[in-house]
Design an enzyme around this catalytic site. Structure first.
Site, PDB file in Angstrom:
ATOM      1  N   GLU A 266       0.307  -1.567   5.753  1.00 46.51           N
ATOM      2  CA  GLU A 266       1.361  -0.970   6.593  1.00 46.51           C
ATOM      3  C   GLU A 266       1.105   0.495   6.881  1.00 46.51           C
ATOM      4  O   GLU A 266       1.342   0.976   7.997  1.00 46.51           O
ATOM      5  CB  GLU A 266       2.727  -1.128   5.912  1.00 46.51           C
ATOM      6  CG  GLU A 266       3.910  -0.787   6.823  1.00 46.51           C
ATOM      7  CD  GLU A 266       4.233   0.698   6.943  1.00 46.51           C
ATOM      8  OE1 GLU A 266       4.906   1.085   7.917  1.00 46.51           O
ATOM      9  OE2 GLU A 266       3.808   1.488   6.078  1.00 46.51           O
TER      10      GLU A 266
ATOM     11  N   ASP B  92       0.833  -1.214   0.000  1.00 51.30           N
ATOM     12  CA  ASP B  92       0.000   0.000   0.000  1.00 51.30           C
ATOM     13  C   ASP B  92       0.863   1.258   0.000  1.00 51.30           C
ATOM     14  O   ASP B  92       2.050   1.219   0.361  1.00 51.30           O
ATOM     15  CB  ASP B  92      -0.967  -0.003   1.199  1.00 51.30           C
ATOM     16  CG  ASP B  92      -0.273  -0.123   2.557  1.00 51.30           C
ATOM     17  OD1 ASP B  92       0.781  -0.784   2.650  1.00 51.30           O
ATOM     18  OD2 ASP B  92      -0.780   0.473   3.530  1.00 51.30           O
TER      19      ASP B  92
HETATM   20  C1  LIG Z   1       1.734   3.947  14.024  1.00 52.59           C
HETATM   21  S1  LIG Z   1       0.830   3.141  12.848  1.00 52.59           S
HETATM   22  C2  LIG Z   1       1.213   4.074  11.418  1.00 52.59           C
HETATM   23  C3  LIG Z   1       2.418   3.621  10.752  1.00 52.59           C
HETATM   24  C4  LIG Z   1       3.042   4.679   9.934  1.00 52.59           C
HETATM   25  N1  LIG Z   1       4.038   4.071   9.099  1.00 52.59           N
HETATM   26  C5  LIG Z   1       4.554   4.744   8.067  1.00 52.59           C
HETATM   27  O1  LIG Z   1       4.443   5.924   7.872  1.00 52.59           O
HETATM   28  C6  LIG Z   1       3.644   5.760  10.836  1.00 52.59           C
HETATM   29  O2  LIG Z   1       2.932   6.745  11.072  1.00 52.59           O
HETATM   30  O3  LIG Z   1       4.760   5.644  11.313  1.00 52.59           O
HETATM   31 ZN   LIG Z   2       6.687   2.403   4.031  1.00 54.07          ZN
HETATM   32 ZN   LIG Z   3       4.931   5.173   4.480  1.00 58.95          ZN
END
Ligand SMILES: CSCC[C@H](NC=O)C(=O)O
Ligand SMILES: [Zn+2]
Ligand SMILES: [Zn+2]
Length: 408
Positions: A147, A82
């Site tokens: 993700e 995604d």
């Molecule tokens: C904490 S769940 C969300 C995951 C997200 N990952 C990528 O950007 C992030 O905000 O780090």
């Molecule tokens: Zn990523």
């Molecule tokens: Zn990301």
């Protein structure tokens, strides 16, 4: 590998651009198209392809290149399928067209995060297979959904499944970040996301009066305490050149809610915060700190969690860790400078590390501005192709790490 003119584009770049055109964009990713694309890659590469539906409509696709010694644990190459949404009007080119400019920059959502890496894994495996190699350890490529919204319908469920245990992952690679310098960033841990909504309740009434004990007044105190903490962490980062961003705790006030009219004092208001807690923080003590900020602001203040990760793990970056030894040795041989750091954000690596799989976050993109989640996310085709080269060197070394004490 070098980049070529438009008339003779490298086939790995063409494949990358095809994958970028699949609209796996949150909040409604076209996962079906991504899985179909990956199944076709498996067919072309002569790899087995397993589909594990971890939740209705959420498929983890696993492509497997068996090793010669099935008693050894495997190498897991993970990537998510995604991508985050776009503000199309701010882009120079359609973010789902994978436009390549005359200099070789490929513009697309997912160009850095992280469709590049999915294709680099696939192309490195293809090259090694074509050259007739075989390695002792099995290599699994996992392509996971969800993700970008926390992995709760993706890797978090997958690591609990028998199909995951059957992979017998000994070591994993997942995403990192681009690095604008000549060096390559590698993550050995990450901060824990704590999303906290503080709700304050107080006395309502007419907007013309001096009402005491209002929800807003008390919420303001909590916001002040938390923003003062933010400033303290920022100063700590600024004043110590040895500290990198991931080593301190960050917080941002990301939402304010409440109120209905100018002249009605509301009985409830809330503030939401995105905390990223450094892995060396005592999490129980940190939660007590949150409680005491709320208590100090008065009665009727509660908080709830939108995300609360409590199992931070560190993958050792010294030669006590044979995976690190192999990884860093290859980088040294290729003359790549590594900058080992703690990932400021959250990735699926946290789920892998939490079930005991040592894991590194690595996106082989140097001399590249960090543009993930940003407008005009792009990657130069030469950097992309160099990444394929890098994995072509990393995989043989990782998949040939001799039996560990636990494996003999
Ligand atoms: C904490 S769940 C969300 C995951 C997200 N990952 C990528 O950007 C992030 O905000 O780090
Ligand atoms: Zn990523
Ligand atoms: Zn990301």
């Amino acid at each position: 590998m070098t980049s070529k003119g438009p008339e003779e584009e490298h086939p790995s770049v063409t494949l990358f651009r095809q994958y970028l055109r699949i609209r796996t964009v949150q909040p409604k990713p076209d996962y079906g198209a991504a899985v179909a694309f990956l199944e076709e890659r498996a067919r072309q590469l002569g790899l087995s392809c397993q589909k594990v539906e971890v939740a209705p409509g959420y498929v983890v696709t696993v492509l497997t290149w068996p090793g010669t010694n099935p008693t050894l644990s495997s190498i897991l190459l993970n990537s998510h399928t995604d991508v985050v949404p776009v503000f199309k009007e701010y882009w120079s080119h359609d973010p789902f067209e994978a436009f390549k400019d005359s200099e070789g920059y490929i513009y697309a959502r997912g160009a850095q995060d992280m469709k590049c890496i999915s294709i680099q894994y696939l192309e490195a495996v293809r090259r090694l297979k074509v050259e007739g190699h075989q390695f002792p350890r099995t290599i699994h490529m996992t392509f996971v959904p969800d993700e970008e919204v926390g992995g709760h319908q993706g890797m978090e469920l997958f690591v609990q499944r028998p199909e995951f245990r059957a992979l017998r992952a000994g070591f994993a690679l997942d995403e990192g970040l681009a690095n604008p310098t000549d060096a390559f960033t590698v993550f050995y841990s990450e901060r824990s996301p704590w999303w906290v909504r503080v709700t304050s309740t107080g006395r309502p009434g007419h907007g013309s009066r001096f009402i005491e004990d209002t929800a807003a007044e008390k919420l303001h105190k909590v916001v002040s305490s938390i923003l003062a903490f933010r400033e303290k962490e920022w100063q700590r980062l600024q004043s110590n050149p040895h500290l990198k961003e991931g080593a301190v705790t960050s917080v941002n006030l990301t939402k304010l809610e409440g109120g209905v009219a100018y002249n009605v004092v509301p009985a409830t208001m809330s503030a939401s915060f995105d905390f990223r807690v450094a892995p060396d923080v005592d999490l129980k003590a940190f939660e007590k700190q949150l409680q005491s900020w709320c208590q100090a602001a008065g009665e009727g203040i509660t908080f709830e969690f939108g995300q609360k990760w409590t199992q931070p793990q560190v993958t050792p970056t010294d030669d006590s860790n044979p995976w690190w030894a192999a990884f860093s040795r290859v980088c040294k041989d290729l003359n790549l400078t590594l900058e080992p750091e703690i990932c400021p954000a959250a990735t699926d690596n946290r789920y892998l590390r939490a079930v005991g799989v040592p894991a590194l976050g690595f996106s082989p993109m140097n001399r590249t501005p960090v543009l993930l989640h940003d407008h005009d996310e792009r990657l130069h085709e030469a950097v992309f192709l160099r990444g394929v080269d890098i994995y072509t060197h990393l995989l043989p070394a990782l998949a040939s790490v001799p039996a560990l004490p636990s494996e003999s």
